[in-house]
Design a protein around this motif. Structure first.
Motif, PDB file in Angstrom:
ATOM      1  N   SER A 194      12.892  11.781 -11.761  1.00  0.00           N
ATOM      2  CA  SER A 194      13.886  11.904 -10.707  1.00  0.00           C
ATOM      3  C   SER A 194      13.241  11.672  -9.334  1.00  0.00           C
ATOM      4  N   ARG A 195      12.001  12.136  -9.154  1.00  0.00           N
ATOM      5  CA  ARG A 195      11.310  11.871  -7.885  1.00  0.00           C
ATOM      6  C   ARG A 195      11.046  10.372  -7.720  1.00  0.00           C
ATOM      7  N   VAL A 196      10.654   9.738  -8.828  1.00  0.00           N
ATOM      8  CA  VAL A 196      10.361   8.298  -8.749  1.00  0.00           C
ATOM      9  C   VAL A 196      11.639   7.522  -8.422  1.00  0.00           C
ATOM     10  N   LEU A 197      12.756   7.909  -9.043  1.00  0.00           N
ATOM     11  CA  LEU A 197      14.013   7.211  -8.755  1.00  0.00           C
ATOM     12  C   LEU A 197      14.409   7.372  -7.289  1.00  0.00           C
ATOM     13  N   ASN A 198      14.190   8.562  -6.754  1.00  0.00           N
ATOM     14  CA  ASN A 198      14.480   8.770  -5.332  1.00  0.00           C
ATOM     15  C   ASN A 198      13.604   7.878  -4.463  1.00  0.00           C
TER      16      ASN A 198
ATOM     17  N   LYS B  67      12.329   5.094  -5.316  1.00  0.00           N
ATOM     18  CA  LYS B  67      12.734   3.699  -5.491  1.00  0.00           C
ATOM     19  C   LYS B  67      13.937   3.353  -4.621  1.00  0.00           C
ATOM     20  N   SER B  68      14.780   4.350  -4.372  1.00  0.00           N
ATOM     21  CA  SER B  68      15.978   4.047  -3.592  1.00  0.00           C
ATOM     22  C   SER B  68      15.664   4.005  -2.091  1.00  0.00           C
ATOM     23  N   SER B  69      14.434   4.373  -1.730  1.00  0.00           N
ATOM     24  CA  SER B  69      14.060   4.296  -0.307  1.00  0.00           C
ATOM     25  C   SER B  69      13.474   2.914  -0.025  1.00  0.00           C
ATOM     26  N   ASP B  70      13.568   2.482   1.243  1.00  0.00           N
ATOM     27  CA  ASP B  70      12.999   1.153   1.514  1.00  0.00           C
ATOM     28  C   ASP B  70      11.699   1.237   2.317  1.00  0.00           C
ATOM     29  N   GLU B  71      11.028   2.378   2.224  1.00  0.00           N
ATOM     30  CA  GLU B  71       9.743   2.507   2.933  1.00  0.00           C
ATOM     31  C   GLU B  71       8.677   1.648   2.255  1.00  0.00           C
ATOM     32  N   LYS B  72       7.888   0.988   3.062  1.00  0.00           N
ATOM     33  CA  LYS B  72       6.828   0.116   2.541  1.00  0.00           C
ATOM     34  C   LYS B  72       5.473   0.737   2.859  1.00  0.00           C
TER      35      LYS B  72
ATOM     36  N   LEU C  14       2.025  10.722   2.791  1.00  0.00           N
ATOM     37  CA  LEU C  14       2.344   9.398   2.226  1.00  0.00           C
ATOM     38  C   LEU C  14       3.841   9.148   2.254  1.00  0.00           C
ATOM     39  N   ASN C  15       4.243   7.902   2.521  1.00  0.00           N
ATOM     40  CA  ASN C  15       5.668   7.600   2.436  1.00  0.00           C
ATOM     41  C   ASN C  15       6.009   7.151   1.007  1.00  0.00           C
ATOM     42  N   ASP C  16       7.292   6.914   0.737  1.00  0.00           N
ATOM     43  CA  ASP C  16       7.723   6.619  -0.633  1.00  0.00           C
ATOM     44  C   ASP C  16       7.081   5.347  -1.185  1.00  0.00           C
ATOM     45  N   GLY C  17       6.975   4.330  -0.328  1.00  0.00           N
ATOM     46  CA  GLY C  17       6.381   3.062  -0.782  1.00  0.00           C
ATOM     47  C   GLY C  17       4.936   3.273  -1.209  1.00  0.00           C
ATOM     48  N   GLU C  18       4.219   4.080  -0.455  1.00  0.00           N
ATOM     49  CA  GLU C  18       2.805   4.347  -0.772  1.00  0.00           C
ATOM     50  C   GLU C  18       2.666   5.151  -2.056  1.00  0.00           C
ATOM     51  N   LYS C  19       3.572   6.119  -2.211  1.00  0.00           N
ATOM     52  CA  LYS C  19       3.529   6.930  -3.439  1.00  0.00           C
ATOM     53  C   LYS C  19       3.785   6.045  -4.661  1.00  0.00           C
TER      54      LYS C  19
END
Ligand code: AMP
Ligand code: ZN
Length: 468
Positions: free
Chosen positions: A334-338, A340-345, A387-392
């Motif tokens: 569920s964390r990964v799906l969240n 993925k829905s972000s557009d942070e790079k 870390l932002n979502d893209g980095e994670k």
């Protein structure tokens, strides 16, 4: 530096391949007389992790696994029936049908568990000539003798017989004296070729220089690994139960025939402990992957469960522990799906932190495949606020090359299929309420679904449900 625990030396050793950058690896595969149970798959999973870690380290691996479809006797003492022939008789099928059916099922479960197939599967019945050639080689070198039921290997002729298991040969002789009544010269001697009983027609039997019969179980792995990987190669693995007999005898045959060291690194996976649930195929009571699926678990819930223990420790299987793994895996997905829905790079500024995480992860997996600690590094990265979502995601996808949890290909539609029907129905009722402009009811349903552990959000197609 990659370190692996070598059963031969009982210590962690730096992995130095025979040819730089390459590795030959052989695993003892399934005996296809029945379904593989979840214990068997713990061993195949450990071998999968080993393969993935070697590849993660940039090593080009040639990986071979055998399929035992003949010669594995019910007793380890070369007595009793052939497991395949016995099972075929009970089921009223031919051994060939049996082998095809259970091999197919094994492949299915392997794929469901995201276990990478070997480069080559070798089936024992496809290598009868190579096995006969190896027995001939041992005969020419004087390591064999004949009894009324076959050709045996004389283990007393090898100075270092039993070195893998550190067998106490004298102790074995003492302990076994009463039962030791066969024509074997030594208690540890084993069959290389078994002759078909005179009054019985076997389904699988072949001509040989010693008469019609079939190969002993151990010879297949010596002959097939030699055919594909050569006399001397890097890694051989299996479950711990193979140490005292099967692998001990493979070493004896290969080194006696080839006149050189067989394998450099022997790795063994500990057993899955089922407690009261007997995990034996002979009793007919055992849990398969299908049992877990029928109970509502996904195959990768079981993979996640296996990742929580080090392969050299016994792992206790309970449904409570599997539930805990399922929750942990759902949380991660569920964390990964969240994310993925972000557009942070990924930002350049974070390159050092990401690299530090990868170094720390590599240290854990290279310390004799320490998956629980590698998993702890993953969670640290997931929870790292710097870390932002893209980095994670960059880190998670990289680590998942080893974990094999399917995180990169994860999408919310797949997750939807795991959503219980009751929740899907509620989500449909909510859409219906909204279309009738009954927003109060729609909100109530959303809240009820939340209490049941799911979140509904609106999407182009109508709605998306995810586990919280
Ligand atoms: P088999 O089909 O009986 O030849 O077994 C296939 C593999 O499963 C072998 O490598 C065994 O060592 C392994 N194995 C058997 N029982 C267990 C268990 N309870 N836990 C882990 N591995 C097992
Ligand atoms: Zn083997």
């Amino acid at each position: 530096m990659l370190k692996l625990f070598n059963t031969l030396s009982r210590s962690k050793e730096e992995f130095i391949p025979v040819s730089p950058g390459k590795a030959g690896m052989y695993s003892c595969g399934p005996t296809v007389y029945n379904y593989q149970h979840i214990g068997n798959f713990r061993t195949f999973f450990f071998e999968d992790i080993l393969l993935r870690v070697l590849r993660y380290n940039g090593i080009e691996v040639k990986y071979v696994m055998n399929i035992t479809d003949v010669g594995h006797l019910v007793s380890d003492q070369d007595e009793g029936e052939d497991k395949m022939e016995k099972s075929a008789k009970q089921l009223g099928k031919s051994v060939f049908e049996l082998s095809e059916f259970y091999t197919g099922f094994f492949f299915r479960d392997r794929d469901l568990l995201n276990i990478i197939p070997p480069d080559i599967y070798t089936k024992a019945t496809d290598y009868i000539k190579e096995q006969i050639d190896m027995v001939k080689c041992l005969e020419e070198k004087g390591f064999t003798y004949k009894t009324s039921d076959g050709i045996y290997f004389d283990t007393s002729l090898l100075k270092d017989y039993g070195k893998l298991a550190k067998l106490d040969i004298e102790g074995l002789k003492e302990g076994a004296r009463i039962e030791f009544s066969t024509e074997k010269k030594n208690i540890t001697d084993f069959a290389l070729w078994k002759l078909s009983p005179e009054n019985e027609k076997r389904q699988m039997e072949w001509e040989s220089p010693w008469g019609i019969g079939f190969p002993g179980w151990h010879i297949e792995c010596s002959a097939m690994s030699k055919a594909i990987l050569g006399n001397h190669f890097d890694i051989h693995c299996g479950g711990v139960d193979h140490i005292p007999i099967h692998h001990t005898n493979e070493i004896a045959q290969s080194e006696a025939c080839n006149g050189e060291k067989f394998v450099n690194y022997w790795l063994h996976g500990e057993f899955l402990d089922m407690g009261n649930e007997k995990m034996s195929k002979s009793t007919g009571r055992f849990i398969t992957l299908q049992t877990l699926i029928d109970k509502g678990y996904s195959p990768l819930d079981y993979r996640f469960f296996l990742l929580t223990a080090h392969y050299r420790r016994k792992q206790k299987f309970t449904f409570e522990a599997l539930d805990a793994a399922k929750n942990g895996y759902n949380n991660l997905k569920s964390r990964v799906l969240n994310m993925k829905s972000s557009d942070e790079k990924s930002r350049d500024a974070s390159a050092q932190i990401i690299s530090d995480y990868k170094i720390s992860f590599t240290e854990k997996i290279n310390d004799d495949l320490n998956m629980p600690e590698a998993m702890a590094v993953l969670w640290e990265a997931v929870k790292d606020n710097s870390l932002n979502d893209g980095e994670k995601l960059d880190i998670i996808y990289n680590f998942d090359k080893v974990f094999g949890l399917g995180l990169e290909s994860l999408n919310s539609d797949d997750e939807k299929s795991e959503i219980p029907d009751e929740i899907k129905k509620l989500a449909e009722n909510r859409t219906e309420a909204k279309s009738q402009k009954d927003f109060k009811k729609a909100d109530e349903i959303r809240e009820l679904v939340k209490q049941k552990g799911y979140d509904i959000s609106d999407s182009k197609e109508g709605f998306t449900i995810r586990k919280i």
